[in-house]
Design a protein around this motif. Structure first.
Motif, PDB file in Angstrom:
ATOM      1  N   LEU A 127     -33.639  -4.632  35.728  1.00 55.37           N
ATOM      2  CA  LEU A 127     -32.325  -4.234  36.221  1.00 55.37           C
ATOM      3  C   LEU A 127     -31.220  -4.876  35.389  1.00 55.37           C
ATOM      4  O   LEU A 127     -30.223  -4.232  35.045  1.00 55.37           O
ATOM      5  CB  LEU A 127     -32.184  -4.643  37.691  1.00 55.37           C
ATOM      6  CG  LEU A 127     -30.797  -4.464  38.317  1.00 55.37           C
ATOM      7  CD1 LEU A 127     -30.413  -2.995  38.383  1.00 55.37           C
ATOM      8  CD2 LEU A 127     -30.755  -5.093  39.707  1.00 55.37           C
ATOM      9  N   ILE A 128     -31.399  -6.158  35.049  1.00 54.67           N
ATOM     10  CA  ILE A 128     -30.399  -6.877  34.260  1.00 54.67           C
ATOM     11  C   ILE A 128     -30.176  -6.205  32.916  1.00 54.67           C
ATOM     12  O   ILE A 128     -29.040  -5.974  32.496  1.00 54.67           O
ATOM     13  CB  ILE A 128     -30.832  -8.347  34.066  1.00 54.67           C
ATOM     14  CG1 ILE A 128     -30.886  -9.069  35.416  1.00 54.67           C
ATOM     15  CG2 ILE A 128     -29.891  -9.065  33.109  1.00 54.67           C
ATOM     16  CD1 ILE A 128     -31.462 -10.462  35.326  1.00 54.67           C
ATOM     17  N   LYS A 129     -31.269  -5.857  32.246  1.00 54.05           N
ATOM     18  CA  LYS A 129     -31.171  -5.211  30.937  1.00 54.05           C
ATOM     19  C   LYS A 129     -30.509  -3.847  31.053  1.00 54.05           C
ATOM     20  O   LYS A 129     -29.657  -3.480  30.214  1.00 54.05           O
ATOM     21  CB  LYS A 129     -32.571  -5.068  30.330  1.00 54.05           C
ATOM     22  CG  LYS A 129     -32.573  -4.501  28.913  1.00 54.05           C
ATOM     23  CD  LYS A 129     -31.882  -5.436  27.940  1.00 54.05           C
ATOM     24  CE  LYS A 129     -31.982  -4.906  26.522  1.00 54.05           C
ATOM     25  NZ  LYS A 129     -31.272  -5.767  25.551  1.00 54.05           N
ATOM     26  N   SER A 130     -30.853  -3.101  32.098  1.00 53.01           N
ATOM     27  CA  SER A 130     -30.260  -1.769  32.288  1.00 53.01           C
ATOM     28  C   SER A 130     -28.758  -1.869  32.506  1.00 53.01           C
ATOM     29  O   SER A 130     -27.983  -1.079  31.942  1.00 53.01           O
ATOM     30  CB  SER A 130     -30.921  -1.073  33.481  1.00 53.01           C
ATOM     31  OG  SER A 130     -32.292  -0.854  33.258  1.00 53.01           O
ATOM     32  N   SER A 145     -12.347  -1.366  29.369  1.00 51.76           N
ATOM     33  CA  SER A 145     -12.950  -2.617  28.937  1.00 51.76           C
ATOM     34  C   SER A 145     -13.829  -3.142  30.067  1.00 51.76           C
ATOM     35  O   SER A 145     -13.335  -3.431  31.158  1.00 51.76           O
ATOM     36  CB  SER A 145     -11.859  -3.637  28.591  1.00 51.76           C
ATOM     37  OG  SER A 145     -12.436  -4.893  28.274  1.00 51.76           O
ATOM     38  N   ALA A 146     -15.127  -3.238  29.810  1.00 51.06           N
ATOM     39  CA  ALA A 146     -16.070  -3.665  30.839  1.00 51.06           C
ATOM     40  C   ALA A 146     -16.573  -5.075  30.550  1.00 51.06           C
ATOM     41  O   ALA A 146     -16.928  -5.403  29.414  1.00 51.06           O
ATOM     42  CB  ALA A 146     -17.243  -2.698  30.911  1.00 51.06           C
ATOM     43  N   GLU A 147     -16.594  -5.892  31.596  1.00 53.11           N
ATOM     44  CA  GLU A 147     -17.046  -7.287  31.486  1.00 53.11           C
ATOM     45  C   GLU A 147     -18.248  -7.485  32.395  1.00 53.11           C
ATOM     46  O   GLU A 147     -18.274  -6.991  33.524  1.00 53.11           O
ATOM     47  CB  GLU A 147     -15.914  -8.225  31.883  1.00 53.11           C
ATOM     48  CG  GLU A 147     -16.271  -9.707  31.821  1.00 53.11           C
ATOM     49  CD  GLU A 147     -15.142 -10.595  32.305  1.00 53.11           C
ATOM     50  OE1 GLU A 147     -15.386 -11.795  32.544  1.00 53.11           O
ATOM     51  OE2 GLU A 147     -14.010 -10.080  32.462  1.00 53.11           O
ATOM     52  N   TYR A 148     -19.238  -8.226  31.899  1.00 46.81           N
ATOM     53  CA  TYR A 148     -20.480  -8.427  32.653  1.00 46.81           C
ATOM     54  C   TYR A 148     -20.805  -9.915  32.724  1.00 46.81           C
ATOM     55  O   TYR A 148     -20.688 -10.631  31.733  1.00 46.81           O
ATOM     56  CB  TYR A 148     -21.631  -7.675  31.971  1.00 46.81           C
ATOM     57  CG  TYR A 148     -22.999  -7.937  32.559  1.00 46.81           C
ATOM     58  CD1 TYR A 148     -23.439  -7.228  33.670  1.00 46.81           C
ATOM     59  CD2 TYR A 148     -23.848  -8.889  31.992  1.00 46.81           C
ATOM     60  CE1 TYR A 148     -24.695  -7.461  34.210  1.00 46.81           C
ATOM     61  CE2 TYR A 148     -25.112  -9.127  32.518  1.00 46.81           C
ATOM     62  CZ  TYR A 148     -25.534  -8.410  33.620  1.00 46.81           C
ATOM     63  OH  TYR A 148     -26.766  -8.638  34.151  1.00 46.81           O
ATOM     64  N   GLU A 149     -21.227 -10.366  33.922  1.00 43.65           N
ATOM     65  CA  GLU A 149     -21.652 -11.756  34.053  1.00 43.65           C
ATOM     66  C   GLU A 149     -22.888 -11.842  34.946  1.00 43.65           C
ATOM     67  O   GLU A 149     -23.033 -11.085  35.909  1.00 43.65           O
ATOM     68  CB  GLU A 149     -20.534 -12.628  34.622  1.00 43.65           C
ATOM     69  CG  GLU A 149     -20.161 -12.370  36.066  1.00 43.65           C
ATOM     70  CD  GLU A 149     -19.191 -13.410  36.599  1.00 43.65           C
ATOM     71  OE1 GLU A 149     -18.938 -14.407  35.910  1.00 43.65           O
ATOM     72  OE2 GLU A 149     -18.685 -13.225  37.737  1.00 43.65           O
ATOM     73  N   LEU A 150     -23.776 -12.765  34.570  1.00 42.93           N
ATOM     74  CA  LEU A 150     -25.010 -12.995  35.315  1.00 42.93           C
ATOM     75  C   LEU A 150     -24.998 -14.424  35.846  1.00 42.93           C
ATOM     76  O   LEU A 150     -24.828 -15.377  35.081  1.00 42.93           O
ATOM     77  CB  LEU A 150     -26.222 -12.774  34.409  1.00 42.93           C
ATOM     78  CG  LEU A 150     -27.595 -13.092  35.001  1.00 42.93           C
ATOM     79  CD1 LEU A 150     -27.895 -12.186  36.186  1.00 42.93           C
ATOM     80  CD2 LEU A 150     -28.676 -12.965  33.932  1.00 42.93           C
ATOM     81  N   LEU A 151     -25.186 -14.557  37.158  1.00 43.38           N
ATOM     82  CA  LEU A 151     -25.163 -15.872  37.800  1.00 43.38           C
ATOM     83  C   LEU A 151     -26.489 -16.119  38.519  1.00 43.38           C
ATOM     84  O   LEU A 151     -27.135 -15.178  38.998  1.00 43.38           O
ATOM     85  CB  LEU A 151     -24.017 -15.952  38.814  1.00 43.38           C
ATOM     86  CG  LEU A 151     -22.601 -15.672  38.283  1.00 43.38           C
ATOM     87  CD1 LEU A 151     -21.604 -15.605  39.428  1.00 43.38           C
ATOM     88  CD2 LEU A 151     -22.191 -16.734  37.281  1.00 43.38           C
ATOM     89  N   GLY A 152     -26.883 -17.376  38.598  1.00 41.66           N
ATOM     90  CA  GLY A 152     -28.120 -17.722  39.288  1.00 41.66           C
ATOM     91  C   GLY A 152     -29.347 -17.523  38.425  1.00 41.66           C
ATOM     92  O   GLY A 152     -29.265 -17.149  37.253  1.00 41.66           O
ATOM     93  N   ASP A 153     -30.503 -17.775  39.012  1.00 43.02           N
ATOM     94  CA  ASP A 153     -31.778 -17.639  38.309  1.00 43.02           C
ATOM     95  C   ASP A 153     -32.429 -16.313  38.679  1.00 43.02           C
ATOM     96  O   ASP A 153     -32.824 -16.107  39.831  1.00 43.02           O
ATOM     97  CB  ASP A 153     -32.720 -18.794  38.686  1.00 43.02           C
ATOM     98  CG  ASP A 153     -32.167 -20.145  38.259  1.00 43.02           C
ATOM     99  OD1 ASP A 153     -31.561 -20.207  37.174  1.00 43.02           O
ATOM    100  OD2 ASP A 153     -32.343 -21.126  39.015  1.00 43.02           O
ATOM    101  N   PRO A 154     -32.542 -15.395  37.714  1.00 46.26           N
ATOM    102  CA  PRO A 154     -33.124 -14.075  38.011  1.00 46.26           C
ATOM    103  C   PRO A 154     -34.559 -14.185  38.512  1.00 46.26           C
ATOM    104  O   PRO A 154     -35.330 -15.046  38.055  1.00 46.26           O
ATOM    105  CB  PRO A 154     -33.069 -13.361  36.660  1.00 46.26           C
ATOM    106  CG  PRO A 154     -31.989 -14.067  35.895  1.00 46.26           C
ATOM    107  CD  PRO A 154     -32.066 -15.492  36.334  1.00 46.26           C
TER     108      PRO A 154
END
Length: 252
Positions: A127-130, A145-154
């Motif tokens: 899901l993260i990669k998609s 302009s799109a911004e992406y952030e990932l938080l926590g341990d997947p």
């Protein structure tokens, strides 16, 4: 009839009445219990039926997207490839090179779009990669302009749930591009201890949330998808202040 006999008769009558009251109470309790059980079974049957209908509808949509993906990749993709080759072989100097590059860029974006709507391609990656690829695709298109952030341990989640979650976010972003007139979009994916929280927010024109929810416009597909995986979804919007999607998926 003497006094003792009368008292005995009264006692017997009271005992009979008491036993009848107990029998009526027991029968009423059994009846109510059975009634409630039948109601619960009916509600569960209706839920199963609604879920089956929703699953069927989503399967049809996914199959349609799969067919469109193949058509884009196999037919239109081949035509663009042929046009690029012909443009490269025409002697036209820098102008024809620019045409070839433009066609090549369009071909790459077509392939990216084909992959983003193909369930098999999505199922083959996380899901993260998609989501990362979807944000990158929108940035390349320069609509916003799109911004992406990932938080926590997947953590690893169910593959079918991943597809549903991706489709919900994808539909929100698509609606943002079509209707919001937004310049910026922020997507946050947060893995918490007991849930996955996805928040998407744009700075577009917004809309009246209560009116849209009341009329059921544009939210039915998202709600149906979320219900299939026991996720909670909420869309908040204020005219002139943008729109936010908040999606919570429980992690077992």
């Amino acid at each position: 009839m003497d006094q003792s006999t009368l008292q005995l008769v009264i006692l017997v009558v009271l005992l009979v009445l008491f036993l009848l009251a107990i029998i009526v109470f027991v029968l009423f309790s059994v009846f109510m219990k059975r009634k409630n059980s039948l109601l619960r079974e009916q509600i569960e049957a209706e839920k199963r039926f609604e879920k089956a209908i929703a699953e069927t509808q989503i399967e049809i949509r996914e199959e349609t997207l799969r067919n469109i993906s193949w058509e884009l990749h196999d037919n239109i993709g081949q035509l663009l490839t042929l046009a690029k080759i012909k443009a490269q072989n025409i002697e036209g100097g820098e102008e024809m090179l620019e045409v070839a590059e433009t066609i090549g860029t369009g071909l790459n974006e077509l392939r990216a779009l084909s992959k983003s709507i193909n369930p098999e391609a999505i199922n083959g990656q996380s899901l993260i990669k998609s989501l990362e690829m979807e944000v990158a695709r929108f940035n390349r298109l320069k609509f916003l302009s799109a911004e992406y952030e990932l938080l926590g341990d997947p953590v690893v989640i169910d593959s079918q749930a991943e597809i549903v979650l991706f489709r919900i976010v994808q539909e929100f972003i698509t609606n943002t591009m079509k209707h919001s007139k937004a310049a910026n979009l922020k997507l946050s994916v947060h893995f918490k201890a007991d849930s996955l929280e996805i928040i998407a927010h744009d700075d577009g024109v917004g809309f009246d949330s209560e009116k849209v929810v009341k009329n059921g416009i544009g939210l039915s597909n998202i709600d149906k998808r979320a219900n299939l995986i026991n996720a909670h979804v909420r869309i908040n919007s204020i005219p002139g202040a943008g729109t936010q999607l908040k999606l919570i998926y429980p992690l077992d």
